[in-house]
Design a protein around this motif. Structure first.
Motif, mmCIF file in Angstrom:
data_model
loop_
_atom_site.group_PDB
_atom_site.id
_atom_site.type_symbol
_atom_site.label_atom_id
_atom_site.label_comp_id
_atom_site.label_asym_id
_atom_site.label_seq_id
_atom_site.Cartn_x
_atom_site.Cartn_y
_atom_site.Cartn_z
ATOM 1 N N LEU A 1 5.891 -8.749 4.330
ATOM 2 C CA LEU A 1 6.184 -9.851 3.160
ATOM 3 C C LEU A 1 6.271 -11.043 3.759
ATOM 4 O O LEU A 1 6.713 -12.082 3.256
ATOM 5 N N GLY A 2 5.788 -11.335 5.059
ATOM 6 C CA GLY A 2 5.538 -12.519 5.572
ATOM 7 C C GLY A 2 6.659 -13.094 6.657
ATOM 8 O O GLY A 2 6.716 -14.245 7.003
ATOM 9 N N SER A 3 7.689 -12.446 6.840
ATOM 10 C CA SER A 3 8.713 -12.391 7.665
ATOM 11 C C SER A 3 9.376 -13.974 7.296
ATOM 12 O O SER A 3 9.858 -14.709 8.046
ATOM 13 N N GLU A 4 9.335 -14.059 6.002
ATOM 14 C CA GLU A 4 10.226 -15.265 5.626
ATOM 15 C C GLU A 4 11.580 -14.818 4.887
ATOM 16 O O GLU A 4 12.088 -15.729 4.183
ATOM 17 N N GLY A 5 12.023 -13.847 5.264
ATOM 18 C CA GLY A 5 13.520 -13.363 4.755
ATOM 19 C C GLY A 5 13.416 -13.044 3.085
ATOM 20 O O GLY A 5 14.718 -13.026 2.643
ATOM 21 N N ILE A 6 12.366 -12.667 2.711
ATOM 22 C CA ILE A 6 12.225 -12.202 1.053
ATOM 23 C C ILE A 6 13.134 -11.043 1.004
ATOM 24 O O ILE A 6 13.681 -10.865 0.019
ATOM 25 N N GLY A 7 12.989 -10.001 1.978
ATOM 26 C CA GLY A 7 13.777 -8.820 1.553
ATOM 27 C C GLY A 7 15.398 -9.085 1.694
ATOM 28 O O GLY A 7 16.080 -8.621 0.637
ATOM 29 N N ASN A 8 16.022 -9.754 2.556
ATOM 30 C CA ASN A 8 17.249 -10.251 2.660
ATOM 31 C C ASN A 8 17.625 -11.055 1.312
ATOM 32 O O ASN A 8 18.730 -10.919 0.816
ATOM 33 N N GLU A 9 16.672 -11.939 0.825
ATOM 34 C CA GLU A 9 17.130 -12.683 -0.506
ATOM 35 C C GLU A 9 17.090 -11.667 -1.483
ATOM 36 O O GLU A 9 17.892 -11.836 -2.476
ATOM 37 N N TYR A 10 16.376 -10.607 -1.704
ATOM 38 C CA TYR A 10 16.432 -9.697 -2.732
ATOM 39 C C TYR A 10 17.833 -8.773 -2.549
ATOM 40 O O TYR A 10 18.492 -8.634 -3.441
#
Length: 963
Positions: free
Chosen positions: A703-712
């Motif tokens: 997902l781009g290593s932008e922290g999207i998962g953690n934000e979810y």
């Protein structure tokens, strides 16, 4: 990585990952040794690429999972090179922790196996017969050969052996020893009971060099090649290496050439001063490198070092203090006393980071592994027999100090070498040796020129300089005097009578240009209060071309004030004077939002990475601080909607359960390694939290290593447990349709933001503009950019060209010498007769600032560079300009229709541009040959061109719509 990789480096990294993964798999299947040949020209950052590769293997990337137990052995022929490589990994690789990189030493190393998750550095000197590492004894249970053999047998599925052949500086017997030791790891060695390493990565500047190592092996070879063209476009290396020599013989020629080199270095100081002040950068502080002759039992050098220092100080006006002048002589690490100045010894590897150093005296120890991008001027007292060594040194000086091409001042994209004891033919030997060392692919142009007859010249929009007007000091920024010593400002130039006159007449030497940092000087108020501009009167419009660029024409000089106004030349009929304010014109062009394009063969990044990079830039520059969160929220909504659809359709529980399980399968092989059928059934196990975390990290990478998962996780943590939320992200990232939707969203949003903010990017500093251009170029194969002109350009001097006083860029005599063919000259003469004509610009192909337009031919998109940019007065807005793009083009060429369509599409996307004309010769009604123009800025013409399908239709359009 803590540094962003250039596009060609990212491509090389992906190819390395692919080829190495295939090589590991092939070795496990066939037990045939595998070799990856990684070839890239000097200066391309091979060490950085390999560092990024190591980090990607250990911690995973979007294509491959992490391999935390991987082992790397990095072999070179020099302990210093190993330390430099280790330092780059420690400082540039973000995820590799300190202590993970280990230098293998004689005293302390004694292991049966190399440890998982480590990077080991080893050099060939430690593998010689006299080395303690190769001997057993009371203090050592395992020799290094046994350690490597055991590791290759026990851990072949995760061992990567790297041979660094990139910096080979050894000669003779030492080079032979190093080569024979390196070959043991490729061919095996009976003496050490060593089989070939399972997977070897060989990094080298030329394929020929590494191929000599692998000759005679049975290994399967995979190739990863970085071309010189890829590197050239990156801005990582200087554009030009200029090698100057003298055609005149003289008893004391060397000191005269040293003075010329000092002029060049002083000029670099002035230009860097200007650039760093305007762009708010820390000073680059260019280094002057002086290579001197060897000495004897009584002298440290046959070159008079004290005289050299006096000549440099006298020529530049700098008075050096302790620490600003150093030596690197291997015979002694003691300080020298030269003309009363203490000159200490300095380690070559420390020169780059010591900003106080300005002059370096050395002999032979700067060629291997030495990196000093600040070294921009070099003088060598060596003789022609040292051509190969000097070429090796030049290969270490081609890197750019700021790791980017300098757009504003093209003179800062050169490295200059002065050779007083070389002649034209021996300079060619240096060039040949340099190209040979790089396989003929050095991504930098090399020019050999005599000091008396230069091949290159600098043109500018500020042709006549007055005394420099330095802007107000920026808080926290050093001034030039801070770097030149306390006595610099008060020191005076050497008495001209002390100069060596055998080659130069000091009275005739033009001092380095004093750069003017003032605002535009074209306003009426300035015109009224400033001295009169230089006039080039014309008797009539018809005679304009003769007066403007006649080869024998010289500007009048009625009084001394005429030469005092920087950047102004008055050209025009006596009743309609036209003042060329070049700086104002360049600013108008740069602010116009005119498009230019970057045409590549491949796209470097997916749209998701490019979108995230663009949103970060918009936030950093305060152009749109909300867009970063907006885009992240958009991606999180895609995950939320997908999970909601799974739950509403009843599929969520089954897919979630599947993600929590993994199956363990068993394969059986016979003694010959052939797979056979067995009765073992796959067994199902539940994943541990550690397994879920690993899958989650892989999803984050996808997902781009932008922290999207953690934000979810943060968005829904109060309502759901963390494991379930992590599985949500895993399910989304592993669904191909979801990734396709994500990429479609990223593509649409990326182009939307780029189109919205492109025009405003022109107002940012050069550093941010560079970031923006790179983001856009990496995101699309054909990318749109703002057309921007520099203030200074470097061009080839054309002795056979005509003098044009109305060219946009001119020399300090206010003309540009340009050679045009008959068609080009004829078109320009027609333009000059227009009442609204102001000036023109020759648009060269493939420079960093060229106007580029894409067109299609035979199904392939290609770049084209129209010949002329013409600037005219805007009749509707006083003081404003119209920008025209003109291309005289022979109808016999087979690319006419493709270019016509390309120009038409360009005109459609650039409504603010003036004329966009494809021009060819044709007979008028009276039978006279004239230039006929097809103007794509006219919508009626443009529509017809875009619908044309054959060259015959284009010919007909010239007949019906051409003017």
């Amino acid at each position: 990585m803590r540094v962003s990789l250039f596009p060609f480096q990212q491509t090389a990294l992906k190819q390395l990952r692919l080829n190495t993964a295939e090589a590991l798999g092939a070795y496990q299947r066939t037990h045939t040794p595998q070799v990856i040949s990684f070839t890239a020209p000097t200066g391309t950052g091979k060490t950085i690429i390999i560092s990024a590769f190591i980090e990607a293997v250990l911690f995973g990337d979007e294509s491959y999972p992490e391999q935390t137990d991987a082992i790397f052995v990095w072999l070179s022929d020099s302990p210093e090179l190993n330390e430099q490589s280790k330092l780059k990994i420690d400082t540039k690789a973000e995820q590799i922790r300190l202590g993970q990189c280990v230098t293998i030493t004689d005293e302390s190393f004694d292991k049966e196996l190399l440890e998982d998750g480590h990077v080991y550095f080893l050099n060939t000197q430690k593998l010689g017969k006299s080395s303690n590492l190769t001997k057993e004894g009371d203090a050592r249970q395992y020799t290094i050969w046994e350690t490597l053999r055991n590791t290759a047998i026990e851990k072949s599925d995760r061992l990567y052996f790297i041979i660094d052949e990139a910096h080979r500086g050894m000669q003779g017997r030492e080079a032979g020893k190093a080569t024979s030791i390196m070959q043991k790891f490729l061919k095996g060695s009976d003496a050490e009971k060593l089989d070939p390493m399972p997977v070897v990565i060989g990094m080298s500047a030329t394929s020929e060099r590494f191929n000599k190592l692998v000759e005679g092996t049975s290994s399967t070879i995979h190739k990863v090649v970085v071309t010189s063209d890829e590197v050239r476009s990156s801005g990582l290396l200087k554009d030009r290496i200029v090698i100057s020599y003298s055609e005149e013989s003289s008893v004391n020629k060397a000191m005269a050439v040293l003075q010329a080199a000092a002029d060049d270095w002083k000029d670099k100081w002035e230009h860097w001063k200007q650039y760093c002040f305007e762009q708010h950068y820390a000073y680059v502080n260019p280094v002057f490198v002086v290579q001197v002759e060897n000495g004897n039992a009584t002298e440290i050098s046959a070159t008079d070092l004290a005289d050299c220092l006096q000549k440099i100080e006298g020529r530049t006006g700098f008075k050096f203090s302790k620490g600003e002048v150093v030596h690197t002589f291997g015979q002694t690490d003691s300080a020298l006393i030269l003309s009363g100045l203490e000159v200490p010894y300095e380690e070559p590897s420390r020169i780059q980071d010591n900003k106080n150093i300005k002059i370096v005296f050395f002999k032979e120890n700067l060629s291997t592994g030495w990196d000093c991008p600040r070294a921009e001027t070099m003088m060598s007292f060596r003789r022609a027999k040292d051509a190969t060594y000097i070429a090796q040194l030049l290969g270490r000086m081609v890197r750019t100090p700021m790791q980017m091409h300098i757009q504003i001042d093209d003179s800062l994209n050169d490295v200059h070498l002065f050779l007083p004891f070389f002649e034209k033919n021996t300079v060619e030997d240096v060039i040949e040796a340099l190209q040979s060392a790089e396989g003929g692919n050095l991504p930098t142009d090399i020019y050999g020129e005599s000091i008396e007859h230069k091949k290159l010249e600098t043109l500018t929009v500020r042709p006549m300089y007055t005394a420099p007007r330095v802007p107000k000091q920026i808080p926290g920024q050093y001034s030039m005097d801070d770097f030149l010593g306390s006595d610099a400002s008060s020191s005076s130039h050497e008495d001209p009578s002390t100069y060596d006159n055998s080659l130069f007449n000091p009275a005739a030497v033009v001092p380095p240009a004093k750069l003017n940092i003032s605002n535009n000087v074209s306003s009426k108020a300035n015109a009224e209060s400033s001295p009169a501009s230089v006039e080039y009167p014309r008797a009539s419009v018809d005679e304009a071309k003769t007066d403007i660029h006649d080869s024998n024409y010289a500007p009048s000089s009625n009084d001394e004030e005429n030469a005092a106004v920087p950047g102004k030349v008055e050209i025009g009929a006596t009743d309609n004077k036209l003042e060329i304010d070049r700086e104002k014109i360049v600013k108008a062009i740069n602010d116009s939002g005119l498009l230019t394009y970057d045409v590549r063969s491949i796209r470097i990044n997916d749209y998701l990475k490019s979108l995230f990079a663009l949103t970060r830039l918009l936030a950093q520059t305060n152009m749109d601080s909300a867009v970063y969160k907006e885009v992240h929220a958009g991606v999180i909504k895609l995950i939320t909607d997908y999970i909601g659809s799974l739950k509403s359709s009843g599929q969520y529980e089954a897919l979630s359960q599947k993600a929590k399980e993994f199956k363990l399968s068993t394969q059986v092989f016979d003694v010959f390694g052939q797979s056979i059928t067995s009765d073992y059934a796959p067994a199902s196990f539940f994943s541990t939290n550690a397994d879920i975390d690993r899958q989650f990290r892989a999803a984050e990478t996808k997902l781009g290593s932008e922290g999207i998962g953690n934000e979810y996780l943060n968005a829904y943590f109060e309502s759901f447990d963390l494991v379930s939320l992590k599985i949500d992200v895993i399910l989304f990232a592993t669904d191909d349709e979801c990734i396709a939707k994500l990429n479609a969203y990223a593509k649409q949003k990326f182009h939307e933001l780029n189109d919205r903010y492109r025009r405003y990017m022109t107002k940012l500093t050069e550093s941010y503009r560079k970031q923006y251009d790179r983001i856009v170029s990496d995101g699309d194969i054909i990318s749109k950019h703002n057309f921007r002109l520099p203030e200074t350009i470097t061009v080839a001097h054309d002795a056979g060209g005509q003098k044009y006083f109305n060219h946009l860029f001119v020399n300090d005599e206010s003309f540009a010498q340009v050679r045009l063919n008959d068609w080009e000259q004829g078109v320009l003469e027609e333009e000059e007769t227009r009442e609204d004509f102001v000036c023109w610009l020759r648009n060269p192909p493939r420079t960093s600032w060229s106007l580029c337009i894409p067109y299609e031919q035979d199904g392939e998109t290609k770049p084209t560079y129209p010949d002329f940019i013409v600037i005219r007065k805007d009749p509707l807005q006083e003081g404003q300009f119209i920008i025209d793009v003109l291309e005289p083009h022979n109808p016999a060429f087979n690319d006419n229709l493709g270019k016509a369509k390309g120009f038409a599409e360009y005109a459609r996307q650039n409504p603010g541009v003036g004329r966009i004309e494809l021009i060819r010769k044709a007979k008028d009604a009276a039978g006279k040959m004239r230039f006929k123009r097809l103007d794509m800025s006219m919508s009626s013409v443009r529509d017809k061109v875009l619908k044309a399908t054959t060259d015959e239709e284009l010919v007909h359009l010239f007949e019906t719509d051409g003017k």
